[in-house]
Scaffold this active site. Structure first.
Site, PDB file in Angstrom:
ATOM      1  N   GLY A  29      20.870  46.114   1.453  1.00 26.75           N
ATOM      2  CA  GLY A  29      19.952  46.025   0.185  1.00 26.75           C
ATOM      3  C   GLY A  29      20.775  45.871  -0.989  1.00 26.75           C
ATOM      4  O   GLY A  29      20.055  46.329  -1.915  1.00 26.75           O
ATOM      5  N   GLU A  83      33.807  41.295  -1.557  1.00 25.13           N
ATOM      6  CA  GLU A  83      33.678  42.565  -1.869  1.00 25.13           C
ATOM      7  C   GLU A  83      34.313  43.094  -3.252  1.00 25.13           C
ATOM      8  O   GLU A  83      34.010  44.152  -3.959  1.00 25.13           O
ATOM      9  CB  GLU A  83      34.317  43.387  -0.729  1.00 25.13           C
ATOM     10  CG  GLU A  83      33.865  44.697  -0.507  1.00 25.13           C
ATOM     11  CD  GLU A  83      32.438  44.435   0.169  1.00 25.13           C
ATOM     12  OE1 GLU A  83      31.224  44.928  -0.422  1.00 25.13           O
ATOM     13  OE2 GLU A  83      32.149  43.844   1.236  1.00 25.13           O
ATOM     14  N   THR A  87      24.217  42.435   3.806  1.00 24.71           N
ATOM     15  CA  THR A  87      24.537  43.923   4.488  1.00 24.71           C
ATOM     16  C   THR A  87      23.984  43.834   5.764  1.00 24.71           C
ATOM     17  O   THR A  87      22.850  43.398   5.946  1.00 24.71           O
ATOM     18  CB  THR A  87      24.747  44.959   3.507  1.00 24.71           C
ATOM     19  OG1 THR A  87      25.245  44.889   2.304  1.00 24.71           O
ATOM     20  CG2 THR A  87      25.430  46.372   4.180  1.00 24.71           C
ATOM     21  N   THR A 144      29.006  45.071   6.176  1.00 29.25           N
ATOM     22  CA  THR A 144      28.958  44.213   5.150  1.00 29.25           C
ATOM     23  C   THR A 144      29.912  43.339   4.915  1.00 29.25           C
ATOM     24  O   THR A 144      31.021  43.666   5.267  1.00 29.25           O
ATOM     25  CB  THR A 144      28.579  44.864   3.913  1.00 29.25           C
ATOM     26  OG1 THR A 144      28.190  43.977   2.977  1.00 29.25           O
ATOM     27  CG2 THR A 144      29.825  45.373   3.260  1.00 29.25           C
TER      28      THR A 144
END
Length: 582
Positions: free
Chosen positions: A488, A440, A403, A421
């Site tokens: 993160g 995703e 990301t 991201t």
């Protein structure tokens, strides 16, 4: 024209940790005990941008200098990040935008999260026995790819708020894609580490590796004519160029024909995709309102819960050098993550106690579970006020860090806080038309039920997977005070919450707050940032009852503070980012 910057290349204008320690000798910020380079706070008056790669920051700054507004600069910055930092975000992924519209004094959010294909089944990430697939068996290939949202997010918001012509915003990125850019040390390291997975697909391998199969190294000039051609089409036709015609067809074919692990993405998913404008989720904290992205993101809710729970304790008095502060923050985070796992998902599909999770009385009850000096033995989800009687099970989804986050404040006072991201590093590893495709869908729980009870974040056709992205705008006296966020994975929440506490409770400026070592707890184990002064707390925290894991915690925090007619920008020393202002 004089611009104030933290860096124009990955190493420019950075000082050593010892230099920083001397400069900040009177600060309460704990210094790093490692050789990690420190970045300096940047101040400006008219506008400011902070982003994760100097080339992207510079591209956005150029748009602002030419009279573009925050949304204009957002488009250029995002497109440049997708070129020079392809492992983290890009047009093959999605994003959440928190936006302050200065003209209308309105805070709003835009959901550009990817969606599950219409043809996805609940068992997409299960084997023939109904057991969850191993994580990377699900990630690498077409199975994990959701409908991308980033291009439509940029297009829709530019149509509503943009000032400069759309085509003008894409020109500088097209030029760099054609002429090439030098691979950064971070990108080179990640290519080498991920060589086996990246090499599985010919198009991806041809882009990131040399003819002899060796990974391309830092300093190598990387050209991307396919990306340039994609942007030329989008420049002329807008979002339709991406969601209709050849580009969409190529994405679908790449996904459906991925060797060994095909996916089910189809044209109907591109036709149906929509950006959703949503009300921000705001939580009171001290004299501030902490506002961010609501479901399908868990970011604003979980950050809000952590901050509210810690208010019951005197963190300001204890300070950052007292292990009790970190124990309370860690236990507050565990409690918030238990609620996150039980309740938080795409509320367009799953009823959620959004207001109840931030109810002050409920959070006071949760805070009473914490005993300073003694870690919580066990944690379970609470029962927030909620008129809906639901029985659900804890989520089991895995969200690994990648990301990117960037912030922009323009001369008119508009504010962008956006986290973007493709999920895992290099996403699905599939590449087409010059960009990587997301993975995703692996942000969903691989199981749909547990112990006979449904999991809120289960996979359903058209649903958006839960996220931890936490783009945040902090409001003070009904005006924007700070924009902040980080990459993160699920640690994003802790990075953002810790930085807000450091600034508001411990008097650190935002650069010091970002520089400080990380201590995080999500699911029981307390992560302590390796090679920093945070390691000094290990024995005390273990004595309190924590299981402590000393490890790398590679955040990518960026922030802009708006105060006293001045802008202050900060970029995380752990990555290549930069702040530029005028």
């Amino acid at each position: 024209m004089q611009w104030k910057v933290t860096c124009l290349t990955a190493s420019l204008l950075l000082t050593s940790a010892s230099t920083f320690a001397n400069q900040a000798a009177d600060s309460v910020a704990p210094e790093y005990s490692s050789g990690l380079e420190q970045k300096q706070l940047v101040t400006a008056k008219d506008w400011m941008i902070t982003a994760a790669n100097p080339l992207a920051t510079q591209a956005g700054a150029d748009i602002l200098a030419q009279g573009g507004n925050a949304i204009d600069a957002m488009v250029t910055t995002q497109l440049m990040l997708g070129l020079v930092e392809p492992q983290s975000s890009g047009i093959g992924g999605g994003a959440f935008l928190v936006y302050w519209d200065a003209e209308n004094d309105k805070l709003t959010t835009y959901d550009g999260r990817e969606t599950a294909p219409i043809n996805a089944t609940p068992r997409l990430f299960q084997d023939k026995n109904g057991e969850p697939l191993k994580f990377y068996d699900a990630v690498v290939g077409g199975r994990s790819v959701g409908t991308p949202g980033t291009v439509k997010l940029m297009w829709d918001t530019h149509q509503k708020y943009g000032h400069l012509e759309w085509s003008k915003l894409l020109e500088p990125v097209i030029k760099v894609a054609e002429k090439g850019f030098e691979i950064s040390p971070r990108l080179a390291t990640l290519i080498e580490k991920d060589a086996e997975k990246l090499s599985r697909f010919p198009t991806t391998k041809a882009y990131f590796f040399n003819a002899d199969g060796s990974p391309k190294t830092a300093g190598t000039v990387l050209k991307n004519p396919d990306y340039a051609n994609t942007l030329k089409a989008i420049s002329k036709q807008g979002a339709n160029a991406f969601y209709q015609g050849d580009i969409a067809s190529d994405i679908i074919q790449t996904v459906q024909n991925a060797p060994g692990n095909p996916g089910v993405l189809a044209q109907v998913d591109f036709d149906a995709y929509q950006i959703k404008q949503r009300e921000p989720v705001c939580s009171a904290y001290q004299s501030y309102d902490i506002c961010g992205m609501g479901p399908p993101s868990s970011g604003a809710l979980t950050v809000g819960q952590i901050l509210a729970i810690t208010e019951s304790f005197d963190l300001k008095k204890w300070g950052p050098k007292d292990a009790r502060s970190w124990q309370v923050i860690a236990d507050a985070s565990r409690l918030a993550f238990a609620d996150r796992g039980m309740y938080m998902a795409d509320e367009d599909f799953v009823p959620m106690p959004t207001q109840g999770l931030l109810d002050p009385s409920y959070l006071e009850q949760r805070a009473k579970l914490i005993q300073p000096g003694k870690a919580l033995d066990s944690v379970s989800a609470g029962t927030p006020p909620w008129s809906y009687a639901a029985t659900q099970s804890q989520d089991e989804s895995i969200e690994l860090p990648s990301t990117s986050h960037f912030n922009i404040v323009d001369k008119q006072g508009n504010v962008v806080s956006i986290t973007t991201t493709i999920e895992n590093v290099f996403g699905s590893r599939l590449m087409t038309n010059g960009f990587l495709l997301n993975n995703e869908l692996t942000d969903f729980s691989f199981r749909t039920h547990k112990d006979g009870k449904p999991i809120a974040n289960r996979l359903e056709p058209g649903k958006r997977p839960r996220s931890s992205m936490a783009p945040t705008i902090i409001m003070h006296d009904d005006e924007p005070y700070m924009a902040i966020g980080s990459p993160g994975g699920s640690r994003i929440i802790g990075y953002v919450a810790q930085s807000i506490i450091a600034h508001t409770q411990w008097g650190m400026d935002i650069q010091q707050a970002i520089n400080q070592p990380h201590l995080l707890n999500r699911f029981g184990t307390l992560d302590v940032e390796q090679g920093t002064s945070a390691e000094q707390f290990k024995d005390d925290l273990e004595a309190m009852g924590f299981k402590v894991n000393v490890r790398d915690l590679n955040s990518g925090l960026h922030a802009i503070l708006i105060e006293d007619n001045q802008l202050k920008g900060a970029a995380d020393p752990r990555r290549e980012g930069a702040a530029i202002g005028k």
